[in-house]
Design a protein around this motif. Structure first.
Motif, mmCIF file in Angstrom:
data_model
loop_
_atom_site.group_PDB
_atom_site.id
_atom_site.type_symbol
_atom_site.label_atom_id
_atom_site.label_comp_id
_atom_site.label_asym_id
_atom_site.label_seq_id
_atom_site.Cartn_x
_atom_site.Cartn_y
_atom_site.Cartn_z
ATOM 1 N N ASP A 45 -27.335 -9.363 60.557
ATOM 2 C CA ASP A 45 -26.748 -8.034 60.394
ATOM 3 C C ASP A 45 -25.258 -8.114 60.680
ATOM 4 O O ASP A 45 -24.830 -8.768 61.641
ATOM 5 C CB ASP A 45 -27.401 -7.032 61.345
ATOM 6 C CG ASP A 45 -28.841 -6.733 60.960
ATOM 7 O OD1 ASP A 45 -29.158 -6.814 59.764
ATOM 8 O OD2 ASP A 45 -29.641 -6.424 61.861
ATOM 9 N N GLY A 46 -24.463 -7.478 59.849
ATOM 10 C CA GLY A 46 -23.016 -7.468 60.055
ATOM 11 C C GLY A 46 -22.391 -8.801 59.695
ATOM 12 O O GLY A 46 -22.851 -9.511 58.814
ATOM 13 N N VAL A 47 -21.334 -9.153 60.413
ATOM 14 C CA VAL A 47 -20.579 -10.385 60.154
ATOM 15 C C VAL A 47 -21.180 -11.529 60.960
ATOM 16 O O VAL A 47 -21.429 -11.395 62.163
ATOM 17 C CB VAL A 47 -19.089 -10.192 60.527
ATOM 18 C CG1 VAL A 47 -18.317 -11.476 60.371
ATOM 19 C CG2 VAL A 47 -18.472 -9.100 59.665
ATOM 20 N N ALA A 48 -21.412 -12.668 60.300
ATOM 21 C CA ALA A 48 -21.938 -13.847 60.984
ATOM 22 C C ALA A 48 -20.919 -14.326 62.027
ATOM 23 O O ALA A 48 -19.719 -14.374 61.736
ATOM 24 C CB ALA A 48 -22.220 -14.957 59.981
ATOM 25 N N MET A 55 -12.516 -17.158 60.738
ATOM 26 C CA MET A 55 -11.434 -16.256 60.333
ATOM 27 C C MET A 55 -10.432 -16.041 61.464
ATOM 28 O O MET A 55 -9.255 -15.809 61.217
ATOM 29 C CB MET A 55 -11.999 -14.906 59.886
ATOM 30 C CG MET A 55 -12.795 -14.962 58.608
ATOM 31 S SD MET A 55 -11.853 -15.598 57.206
ATOM 32 C CE MET A 55 -10.577 -14.365 57.065
ATOM 33 N N SER A 56 -10.882 -16.127 62.698
ATOM 34 C CA SER A 56 -10.022 -15.856 63.851
ATOM 35 C C SER A 56 -9.124 -17.021 64.223
ATOM 36 O O SER A 56 -8.274 -16.885 65.095
ATOM 37 C CB SER A 56 -10.880 -15.470 65.060
ATOM 38 O OG SER A 56 -11.589 -14.285 64.773
ATOM 39 N N ALA A 62 -3.799 -9.180 61.746
ATOM 40 C CA ALA A 62 -4.397 -8.804 60.466
ATOM 41 C C ALA A 62 -5.836 -9.298 60.367
ATOM 42 O O ALA A 62 -6.663 -8.665 59.712
ATOM 43 C CB ALA A 62 -3.569 -9.353 59.315
ATOM 44 N N VAL A 63 -6.144 -10.417 61.023
ATOM 45 C CA VAL A 63 -7.505 -10.942 60.995
ATOM 46 C C VAL A 63 -8.446 -9.968 61.693
ATOM 47 O O VAL A 63 -9.534 -9.693 61.214
ATOM 48 C CB VAL A 63 -7.574 -12.339 61.651
ATOM 49 C CG1 VAL A 63 -9.009 -12.806 61.813
ATOM 50 C CG2 VAL A 63 -6.783 -13.347 60.831
ATOM 51 N N ALA A 64 -8.030 -9.418 62.813
ATOM 52 C CA ALA A 64 -8.860 -8.449 63.530
ATOM 53 C C ALA A 64 -9.097 -7.215 62.657
ATOM 54 O O ALA A 64 -10.226 -6.701 62.599
ATOM 55 C CB ALA A 64 -8.205 -8.059 64.844
ATOM 56 N N ASP A 65 -8.054 -6.758 61.982
ATOM 57 C CA ASP A 65 -8.204 -5.609 61.087
ATOM 58 C C ASP A 65 -9.162 -5.938 59.942
ATOM 59 O O ASP A 65 -10.003 -5.127 59.566
ATOM 60 C CB ASP A 65 -6.857 -5.178 60.520
ATOM 61 C CG ASP A 65 -5.934 -4.595 61.581
ATOM 62 O OD1 ASP A 65 -6.445 -4.177 62.646
ATOM 63 O OD2 ASP A 65 -4.720 -4.563 61.339
ATOM 64 N N TYR A 66 -9.047 -7.149 59.403
ATOM 65 C CA TYR A 66 -9.922 -7.573 58.314
ATOM 66 C C TYR A 66 -11.375 -7.621 58.788
ATOM 67 O O TYR A 66 -12.275 -7.130 58.103
ATOM 68 C CB TYR A 66 -9.494 -8.940 57.773
ATOM 69 C CG TYR A 66 -10.489 -9.538 56.816
ATOM 70 C CD1 TYR A 66 -10.628 -9.039 55.526
ATOM 71 C CD2 TYR A 66 -11.317 -10.593 57.205
ATOM 72 C CE1 TYR A 66 -11.557 -9.582 54.648
ATOM 73 C CE2 TYR A 66 -12.244 -11.127 56.339
ATOM 74 C CZ TYR A 66 -12.364 -10.626 55.062
ATOM 75 O OH TYR A 66 -13.287 -11.157 54.196
ATOM 76 N N LEU A 67 -11.619 -8.208 59.959
ATOM 77 C CA LEU A 67 -12.983 -8.298 60.474
ATOM 78 C C LEU A 67 -13.562 -6.906 60.745
ATOM 79 O O LEU A 67 -14.746 -6.675 60.512
ATOM 80 C CB LEU A 67 -13.033 -9.168 61.727
ATOM 81 C CG LEU A 67 -12.824 -10.668 61.480
ATOM 82 C CD1 LEU A 67 -12.753 -11.421 62.804
ATOM 83 C CD2 LEU A 67 -13.919 -11.238 60.593
ATOM 84 N N ASP A 68 -12.741 -5.988 61.229
ATOM 85 C CA ASP A 68 -13.205 -4.613 61.411
ATOM 86 C C ASP A 68 -13.589 -3.988 60.070
ATOM 87 O O ASP A 68 -14.615 -3.323 59.948
ATOM 88 C CB ASP A 68 -12.131 -3.757 62.091
ATOM 89 C CG ASP A 68 -11.970 -4.077 63.558
ATOM 90 O OD1 ASP A 68 -12.892 -4.692 64.144
ATOM 91 O OD2 ASP A 68 -10.913 -3.713 64.116
#
Length: 78
Positions: A45-48, A55-56, A62-68
């Motif tokens: 469920d959600g992001v693996a 990604m981090s 910007a990575v945190a924004d993308y993951l959100d």
């Protein structure tokens, strides 16, 4: 490997789980590891967690924004 569910890649792996991965270099002499075996597809469920960790590595805000964003739009990953 991770992808957003449902994916054609996961469907293909489920149908034919015998896989091979080759990682090549552009330099000489070539260093080419070959990995062969049977793959399994797991849905989360959600992001693996592995996807988020990869990604981090950049450490950018910007990575945190993308993951959100991805967490809000991708109900599952495979």
């Amino acid at each position: 490997m991770a992808g957003f569910a449902p994916s054609k890649k996961a469907k293909a792996v489920r149908a034919r789980p015998d896989v091979a991965i080759t990682i090549d270099t552009n330099s000489a002499p070539p260093e080419v590891p070959l990995i062969r075996g049977r793959a399994e597809v797991h849905e989360v469920d959600g992001v693996a967690p592995e996807y988020a960790a990869a990604m981090s590595k950049g450490g950018a805000e910007a990575v945190a924004d993308y993951l959100d964003f991805v967490t809000g739009t991708a109900p599952a990953m495979e």
